[in-house]
Each structure stands twice: as structure tokens, then as C-alpha cells.
Enzyme design. Structure first.
Site, PDB file in Angstrom:
ATOM      1  N   HIS A 104      -1.976 -52.892 119.177  1.00 28.57           N
ATOM      2  CA  HIS A 104      -3.305 -53.216 118.661  1.00 28.57           C
ATOM      3  C   HIS A 104      -4.271 -53.175 119.847  1.00 28.57           C
ATOM      4  O   HIS A 104      -3.870 -53.460 120.980  1.00 28.57           O
ATOM      5  CB  HIS A 104      -3.353 -54.645 118.112  1.00 28.57           C
ATOM      6  N   ASP A 164      -4.126 -56.531 121.527  1.00 28.18           N
ATOM      7  CA  ASP A 164      -2.870 -56.971 122.158  1.00 28.18           C
ATOM      8  C   ASP A 164      -2.995 -56.842 123.665  1.00 28.18           C
ATOM      9  O   ASP A 164      -2.316 -57.541 124.417  1.00 28.18           O
ATOM     10  CB  ASP A 164      -1.675 -56.088 121.739  1.00 28.18           C
TER      11      ASP A 164
HETATM   12  C1  XLS Z   1       1.286 -56.908 109.614  1.00 27.15           C
HETATM   13  C2  XLS Z   1       1.351 -55.508 109.919  1.00 27.15           C
HETATM   14  C3  XLS Z   1       0.821 -55.179 111.276  1.00 27.15           C
HETATM   15  C4  XLS Z   1       0.457 -53.728 111.299  1.00 27.15           C
HETATM   16  C5  XLS Z   1      -0.453 -53.326 112.375  1.00 27.15           C
HETATM   17  O1  XLS Z   1       1.890 -57.406 108.712  1.00 27.15           O
HETATM   18  O2  XLS Z   1       2.643 -55.026 109.755  1.00 27.15           O
HETATM   19  O3  XLS Z   1       1.742 -55.509 112.261  1.00 27.15           O
HETATM   20  O4  XLS Z   1       1.590 -52.928 111.309  1.00 27.15           O
HETATM   21  O5  XLS Z   1      -1.610 -54.056 112.381  1.00 27.15           O
END
Ligand code: XLS
Ligand code: MG
Ligand code: MG
Length: 400
Positions: free
Chosen positions: A61, A64
Site C-alpha cells: 500500500h 505501508d
Molecule cells: C483487505 C484487503 C487488502 C487489499 C489491499 O481485506 O485484502 O489487503 O488486498 O488493500
């Protein structure tokens, strides 16, 4: 791990288009009712450990790795420069960047809130994600709308909210076209990811199918650039047959990216490692994907359990997840070429023969002609379990 017989070599693991998310490895074990059980770690350690394991791709992200306040500023490009160097030094490639549009308090009313100022900010965030993706050489951008929905009823108007969300996706695609043109490169694959609930009670695009309808709704300026990032568990969460959901994405030409994990039907998003809960279903999912030429990216979007230590995250959790995936992928190859399954499938497709002397449109005669043949469905299912447990290679169990 040695007692388990070891694992594949890092070189073997790198042959698959498997990506490790920053957030998965850095997940400290916290949740609504849970305090963290592991320390915070940064991208340097995650990328280095992924490289050692043989996970050749990294995804993240925006927030992140970049503090929210630094997004789009000089500080962002300084961090991106360090990420680029870390990736290069470890021989890992960035495959995907995803915009976090759910965690920060600014998203309390979601990325398509009533306020034009919030919606402008959402556009800034997805455009910036596109810029980061090009800078780091990623081919994919993912959007999990997260809070596109509501907890309390009647305050938002669904059609308006969907239109506003489409504007954000359009902003990302339009920015991508501009940047790709300026760089003389190709555009990204923009992937929508659905989840039926959590963190909102009601979600406006709860399933991959809802997202397919959204892509085809006429609200997107570049529907050809937009596809899906289904997540295995997110489809199970609403009770889907995951393989059927993936099949619908495949026939629409929209299976772009796949989040791999495991969990339980009609429960919350437990993000367990691939193959630990539903290995037979996973084998079948991979048979479908392999037979349709889908070869990734497979994004390890799971969370190492809170009972696993920080040491265990990289020594057990990630290597075993990768290895279960590879084993299931190779088994899927065996299932595709298995002579028993082949012969049974061909026989089913040839169909039963109604005698020339009989009426070809007689339902009873047709039923008689297929009654024994259709037993092959169960033979195929049995054979798949044999492949899963190795009986097709002569593994036997004795009661004596
Ligand atoms: C959350 C999602 C997230 C996405 C990316 O439940 O899986 O991790 O994959 O934002
Ligand atoms: Mg996901
Ligand atoms: Mg999940």
C-alpha cells in the site's frame, strides 16, 4: 521445518509469479480485540527476507511505506528512491502498488464521500499511486474500496456514491495514460478488489461480480484498463464457490491479479495462509487457472497468525505458504494431464448414445443413455482427492 522435509529452493520459488505484500509480513498481530504480538518492521527487512525465501516480487500500500503526510511530496520520492535501491540490491521487483483508502481517519466516510474535497483527495491518492507504480516499475495497481458502503442506513445515496467512486478510478486511468505516454511505456493493469463486509456493514461493491457489473456500467472512461483482483477468502466470505467466481472473471477477460489465502465460509476476513483450510478446493481453483493460462500475479495476502513469532513469520509462515502454493500448482498440472480424469472427461463430453431406433428427443431414452456415464463425476472427484493425497502415485494406507 527440517522435520517437515524442508522446502523448495529459493531459485525454484522465484520461477513463479508470487508476490509478497509489505503489509502481510509487517502485520504485527493487532486487531479490534487484539494487541500486537510482533514488533513493527520496515520495508528493508521485508524485502531482504523475501529475497532470501525466494519471493521474487513485492507489493505494498502507499501508506505501508510512506507516511500519509509525505504522500506526493519530496519526502515520498526520497523514500521511493530508497525502496528502489533496496529492491535492486536484493533482486526483488515491485509488482503492485495499492492505494490505502480505508484506514486513515480521512476515509471515515469512504473514498467516495459526499464532500467534494474528500473526493478530490481520493483522486490525488490514486493518481499518486499510479505515479509510484511507474516509478517503482510495477505493472499493477489495486483498489480495495474498503469503506465504500455504510454502517447506518439512509444517509448515503448508492447511485451517486458509485458514480463518485467511478470518478476516482477514471482519474487513476487518465493519469496512467498521461504518465505512460510521457515515459514511452505501457499503462498499468487497474484491479478492483471486492470484499463483502468489513470494515463497513454494507458494501456497495461486495463481490467480484458486482465489480464486473461496475466495470461494464458505462461509468468508467477506460473500462478496458480495469479488471479484477479477486481474493480467495473474500469470495468465500459471501458463500461463493470461488472457482465459479474466478470462472466468471476469466470469461469476461478481467482476471488480472489474484490475492491468495484461505479461511472459512461466511465468516470474517481471517486471512489464513493458502491451502491450510481448503486444500482440495485450492487444487481445483488452480486446475481452472492453469488450464486457462492464468499464471499470476499470485499475491500472498494472508496474515501470519498471532501465535507465530517474528522469527516464525519468515522461517515458517512465508516459506510454507509459498511451498503449499507451488505444490498445489504442480498437482493442478498433474490433474490436468491425469489419464483417468482425461478419459472420464472425454467420455462425459462425448455423451451417451440413444439407439437409432429410439426417438432422439425422448427424455426417458436420454436419461437411460446417460445414467451410468454420469457416475464419472464422482470418479473424477475421487481421483482429485487421490491426487491431493498422493494415492495416484501409489501411496497406500493399510488397516493392518
Ligand atoms: C483487505 C484487503 C487488502 C487489499 C489491499 O481485506 O485484502 O489487503 O488486498 O488493500
Ligand atoms: Mg486482498
Ligand atoms: Mg482478506
Amino acid at each position: 521445518m527440517n522435520a517437515c522435509g524442508g522446502g523448495y529452493s529459493p531459485e525454484t520459488r522465484r520461477r513463479y509469479f508470487i508476490s509478497g505484500p509489505q503489509w502481510a509480513a509487517a502485520y504485527p498481530g493487532h486487531a479490534l480485540f487484539h494487541a500486537p504480538t510482533r514488533p513493527e518492521i520496515g520495508f528493508g527487512e521485508v524485502i531482504r527476507k523475501y529475497a532470501e525465501i525466494g519471493i521474487g516480487y513485492w507489493s505494498t500500500h502507499d501508506t505501508d511505506v510512506i507516511p500519509t503526510a509525505a504522500l506526493g511530496k519530496d519526502a515520498q520520492w526520497e523514500i521511493a528512491g530508497r525502496i528502489g535501491k533496496t529492491l535492486a540490491a536484493n533482486g526483488v521487483r515491485c509488482s503492485m502498488i495499492t492505494a490505502e483508502t480505508f484506514h486513515h481517519a480521512v476515509w471515515a466516510a469512504g473514498p467516495a464521500a459526499e464532500s467534494p474535497a474528500i473526493r478530490e483527495y481520493a483522486k490525488f491518492r490514486v493518481r499518486n499511486t499510479v505515479d509510484l507504480a511507474h516509478e517503482l516499475g510495477a505493472g499493477f495497481a489495486v483498489y480495495w474500496p474498503g469503506t465504500l458502503g455504510y454502517l447506518v442506513q439512509g444517509a448515503i445515496e448508492e447511485t451517486e456514491t458509485l458514480r463518485w467512486y467511478a470518478e476516482a478510478i477514471n482519474a487513476a486511468c487518465e493519469r496512467d495514460i498521461e504518465v505512460a505516454r510521457a515515459l514511452g511505456g505501457t499503462t498499468l493493469k487497474h484491479c478492483l478488489e471486492a470484499k463483502p463486509f468489513e470494515p463497513q456493514a454494507e458494501i456497495l461493491l461486495p463481490t467480484s461480480d458486482a465489480m464486473l457489473a461496475f466495470i461494464g456500467s458505462g461509468m468508467l472512461t477506460h473500462p478496458e484498463m480495469v479488471g479484477l483482483n479477486p481474493e480467495y477468502l473474500h469470495e468465500l466470505m459471501w458463500g461463493a464457490a470461488v472457482r465459479a467466481a474466478l470462472a466468471r472473471a476469466l470469461v469476461a477477460g478481467k482476471l488480472f491479479h489474484f490475492d491468495i489465502n484461505d479461511g472459512y465460509r461466511l465468516k470474517h476476513d481471517v486471512d489464513i495462509g493458502v491451502g491450510l483450510v481448503n486444500p482440495l478446493d485450492w487444487l481445483n481453483v488452480l486446475v481452472l487457472l492453469r488450464s486457462h493460462g492464468f499464471e499470476g500475479p499470485f499475491n500472498l495476502d494472508f496474515k501470519p497468525p498471532r501465535t507465530t513469532s517474528q522469527f516464525g513469520v519468515f522461517e515458517v509462515s512465508f516459506p510454507t505458504a509459498v511451498d503449499r502454493f507451488i505444490t498445489l500448482w504442480e498437482m493442478a498440472g498433474e490433474a490436468i494431464s491425469d489419464p483417468v480424469i482425461k478419459e472420464a472427461t472425454e467420455a462425459l463430453k462425448a455423451g451417451g448414445l440413444v439407439a437409432d431406433s429410439e426417438d432422439q428427443m425422448d427424455a426417458e431414452a436420454l436419461t437411460r443413455a446417460h445414467r451410468e456415464l454420469l457416475t464419472l463425476h464422482e470418479v473424477i472427484a475421487h481421483r482429485l482427492v487421490q491426487i491431493l493425497i498422493g494415492q495416484h502415485r501409489g501411496r497406500v494406507f493399510s488397516t493392518k
